[in-house]
Design a protein around this motif. Structure first.
Motif, PDB file in Angstrom:
ATOM      1  N   ALA A   1       3.439 -12.820 -11.436  1.00  0.00           N
ATOM      2  CA  ALA A   1       2.221 -12.540 -10.686  1.00  0.00           C
ATOM      3  C   ALA A   1       2.485 -11.657  -9.469  1.00  0.00           C
ATOM      4  N   TYR A   2       3.519 -11.981  -8.693  1.00  0.00           N
ATOM      5  CA  TYR A   2       3.732 -11.211  -7.467  1.00  0.00           C
ATOM      6  C   TYR A   2       4.091  -9.746  -7.724  1.00  0.00           C
ATOM      7  N   PRO A   3       4.777  -9.379  -8.849  1.00  0.00           N
ATOM      8  CA  PRO A   3       5.014  -7.944  -9.080  1.00  0.00           C
ATOM      9  C   PRO A   3       3.732  -7.134  -9.240  1.00  0.00           C
ATOM     10  N   VAL A   4       2.633  -7.784  -9.660  1.00  0.00           N
ATOM     11  CA  VAL A   4       1.353  -7.070  -9.751  1.00  0.00           C
ATOM     12  C   VAL A   4       0.951  -6.570  -8.373  1.00  0.00           C
ATOM     13  N   PHE A   5       1.089  -7.423  -7.363  1.00  0.00           N
ATOM     14  CA  PHE A   5       0.712  -7.013  -6.016  1.00  0.00           C
ATOM     15  C   PHE A   5       1.681  -5.981  -5.455  1.00  0.00           C
ATOM     16  N   ALA A   6       2.931  -5.980  -5.933  1.00  0.00           N
ATOM     17  CA  ALA A   6       3.864  -4.931  -5.519  1.00  0.00           C
ATOM     18  C   ALA A   6       3.411  -3.580  -6.052  1.00  0.00           C
ATOM     19  N   VAL A   7       2.992  -3.538  -7.317  1.00  0.00           N
ATOM     20  CA  VAL A   7       2.455  -2.295  -7.880  1.00  0.00           C
ATOM     21  C   VAL A   7       1.228  -1.852  -7.095  1.00  0.00           C
ATOM     22  N   MET A   8       0.318  -2.801  -6.837  1.00  0.00           N
ATOM     23  CA  MET A   8      -0.920  -2.454  -6.146  1.00  0.00           C
ATOM     24  C   MET A   8      -0.672  -2.079  -4.683  1.00  0.00           C
ATOM     25  N   PHE A   9       0.380  -2.614  -4.102  1.00  0.00           N
ATOM     26  CA  PHE A   9       0.718  -2.238  -2.725  1.00  0.00           C
ATOM     27  C   PHE A   9       1.121  -0.769  -2.682  1.00  0.00           C
ATOM     28  N   GLY A  10       1.980  -0.354  -3.608  1.00  0.00           N
ATOM     29  CA  GLY A  10       2.352   1.054  -3.673  1.00  0.00           C
ATOM     30  C   GLY A  10       1.158   1.938  -3.961  1.00  0.00           C
ATOM     31  N   TYR A  11       0.283   1.463  -4.839  1.00  0.00           N
ATOM     32  CA  TYR A  11      -0.934   2.211  -5.163  1.00  0.00           C
ATOM     33  C   TYR A  11      -1.793   2.399  -3.910  1.00  0.00           C
ATOM     34  N   GLY A  12      -1.910   1.328  -3.138  1.00  0.00           N
ATOM     35  CA  GLY A  12      -2.723   1.384  -1.931  1.00  0.00           C
ATOM     36  C   GLY A  12      -2.163   2.312  -0.870  1.00  0.00           C
ATOM     37  N   LEU A  13      -0.832   2.413  -0.771  1.00  0.00           N
ATOM     38  CA  LEU A  13      -0.230   3.329   0.198  1.00  0.00           C
ATOM     39  C   LEU A  13      -0.666   4.764  -0.067  1.00  0.00           C
ATOM     40  N   VAL A  14      -0.639   5.151  -1.344  1.00  0.00           N
ATOM     41  CA  VAL A  14      -1.028   6.517  -1.700  1.00  0.00           C
ATOM     42  C   VAL A  14      -2.516   6.730  -1.465  1.00  0.00           C
ATOM     43  N   GLN A  15      -3.327   5.736  -1.832  1.00  0.00           N
ATOM     44  CA  GLN A  15      -4.773   5.868  -1.618  1.00  0.00           C
ATOM     45  C   GLN A  15      -5.098   6.050  -0.138  1.00  0.00           C
ATOM     46  N   LEU A  16      -4.451   5.255   0.711  1.00  0.00           N
ATOM     47  CA  LEU A  16      -4.710   5.354   2.146  1.00  0.00           C
ATOM     48  C   LEU A  16      -4.304   6.728   2.670  1.00  0.00           C
ATOM     49  N   ALA A  17      -3.113   7.194   2.278  1.00  0.00           N
ATOM     50  CA  ALA A  17      -2.637   8.498   2.734  1.00  0.00           C
ATOM     51  C   ALA A  17      -3.541   9.617   2.222  1.00  0.00           C
ATOM     52  N   ARG A  18      -3.992   9.510   0.972  1.00  0.00           N
ATOM     53  CA  ARG A  18      -4.849  10.549   0.395  1.00  0.00           C
ATOM     54  C   ARG A  18      -6.186  10.637   1.137  1.00  0.00           C
ATOM     55  N   ARG A  19      -6.782   9.478   1.439  1.00  0.00           N
ATOM     56  CA  ARG A  19      -8.061   9.489   2.153  1.00  0.00           C
ATOM     57  C   ARG A  19      -7.922  10.098   3.539  1.00  0.00           C
ATOM     58  N   GLN A  20      -6.822   9.796   4.208  1.00  0.00           N
ATOM     59  CA  GLN A  20      -6.600  10.362   5.534  1.00  0.00           C
ATOM     60  C   GLN A  20      -6.438  11.876   5.465  1.00  0.00           C
TER      61      GLN A  20
END
Length: 395
Positions: free
Chosen positions: A75-94
């Motif tokens: 279960a926790y590796p899912v959130f690791a994938v999504m954490f990396g995904y979120g980093l890119v999304q945040l940087a892209r929006r900025q």
């Protein structure tokens, strides 16, 4: 004397708005919090890991089998994938809003530094098995060394994962030999105790958690490889438009879930009491389960991406679970508060009758309450307490 007041536009934009969010990431986070709850709630109930009945009977055997096959270390590796995904999304929006490269980096570093602080508070006050602090450290590493790399560099992540596949297959072969050569007395799968979860006073539990947390965080830092895969997926925008990547998602789901479930079944058979091996074999099966568990991250994410392509309209359950995903930080911390209040020896201590039943029912109940609460917040356009605090600190 004339004083001229001038306003300078900020070099970064504010947090994401509701209309900018994609359904898939939020639905994944909200749904997978159920598996996180099943894992962590059981740890509280049994005062140790992996949190299962050591001598199961009847349906307890099934609960142990399902937990070890589909939840633990998966279960926790899912959130690791999504954490990396979120980093890119945040940087892209900025960047799309005109933020400078330096401003984007400052925002990411500041946000991850605050995650480390959140993790320390969470681990000290509630639960030693915190992931926020480790994610914060990994986020800083990724911001400094990974995010701004080119596509060619990011393809190296597949070289790393290919090595991990070979390693998992090798451990699987060792596990087969260990089971075949098992000749000692049968050894049940037992829980490794965590003193903080068995402490009889809150102060004693704090002291124990302060000793347990550093080691736990160190063992979690290896998720940087899983986070890197999330970064690659976000650069490809796999979850913004999963229908366009159906073939890739199908292959990822079949291969990764096949590896993670196959690697978990042997230990699950022992945990259910359906296979009996000696202590040496259990050690090898446990290693196989944890190594193969990392593939659960991309596997579950790919599976949910495929499910999204079949959603024609957002029903109430989908909207409610997605609302929890949008408030996953608050939902995650709420679970720890619930475990402390319901299962700790110095609070309600609801571990009655079969602890396996209790742990599962409490976890499901807490998740349902968190889904309902998140949906109520969404109706009032409230981000969630933890998200609101983090955004104020960062922005």
């Amino acid at each position: 004397m004339t004083t001229t007041l001038s306003t300078q536009a900020p070099d970064h934009r504010g947090p994401v708005t509701g209309r900018e969010r994609a359904l898939a990431p939020d639905l994944i986070r909200g749904a997978m919090l159920l598996l996180i709850g099943l894992a962590n709630g059981a740890n509280f109930a049994f005062a140790g890991q992996p949190g299962l009945e050591s001598a199961p009977h009847g349906v307890e055997r099934v609960l142990n089998f399902l937990k070890l096959t589909f939840v633990d270390a998966r279960a926790y590796p899912v959130f690791a994938v999504m954490f990396g995904y979120g980093l890119v999304q945040l940087a892209r929006r900025q960047r799309s809003a005109g933020a400078t490269a330096g401003a984007v980096r400052r925002i990411l570093l500041k946000r991850n530094a605050w995650l480390i602080a959140f993790g320390l508070v969470h681990a000290t006050l509630l639960y030693f098995g915190d992931f926020l602090g480790a994610y914060g450290i990994v986020g800083i590493i990724c911001t400094l060394f990974l995010l701004n790399r080119g596509a060619k560099f990011h393809r190296l992540v597949f070289v790393v994962w290919a090595i991990m596949v070979v390693e998992t297959v090798a451990i699987g072969a060792r596990a087969v030999l260990a089971v075949m050569n098992s000749s000692g007395p049968a050894h049940p799968l037992t829980n490794e105790p965590n003193p903080s979860l068995a402490a009889t006073s809150y102060f004693a539990s704090i002291v124990d958690r302060l000793q347990e947390y550093p080691l736990h965080m160190a063992t979690v830092l290896g998720v940087v490889v899983i986070v890197w895969l999330g970064i690659w997926a976000a650069r490809k925008q796999l979850l913004e438009n999963p229908a366009a990547h159906r073939t890739l998602l199908t292959r990822a789901a079949v291969i990764c879930l096949g590896i993670t479930f196959a690697g978990g079944v042997p230990l699950a058979l022992v945990g259910a009491g359906w296979m009996h091996v000696d202590e040496n074999a259990i050690g090898t099966l446990n290693l196989l389960s944890h190594t193969s568990g990392m593939f659960g991250g991309p596997g579950y994410v790919a599976l949910f991406g495929l499910l999204i392509t079949r959603i024609r309209r957002q029903s109430l359950p989908v909207r409610a679970i997605s609302a929890l995903g949008q408030r996953s930080l608050s939902g995650y911390l709420f679970q720890s508060v619930a475990w402390m209040a319901l299962l700790a020896p110095f609070t309600l201590d609801l571990r009655l009758g079969s602890t396996a039943y209790t742990a599962a029912l409490v976890a499901i109940g807490v998740w349902i309450v968190s889904v309902a609460g998140a949906y109520a917040m969404s109706l009032r356009s409230y981000r969630g307490p933890a998200e609101t605090l983090l955004r104020r600190l960062v922005y």
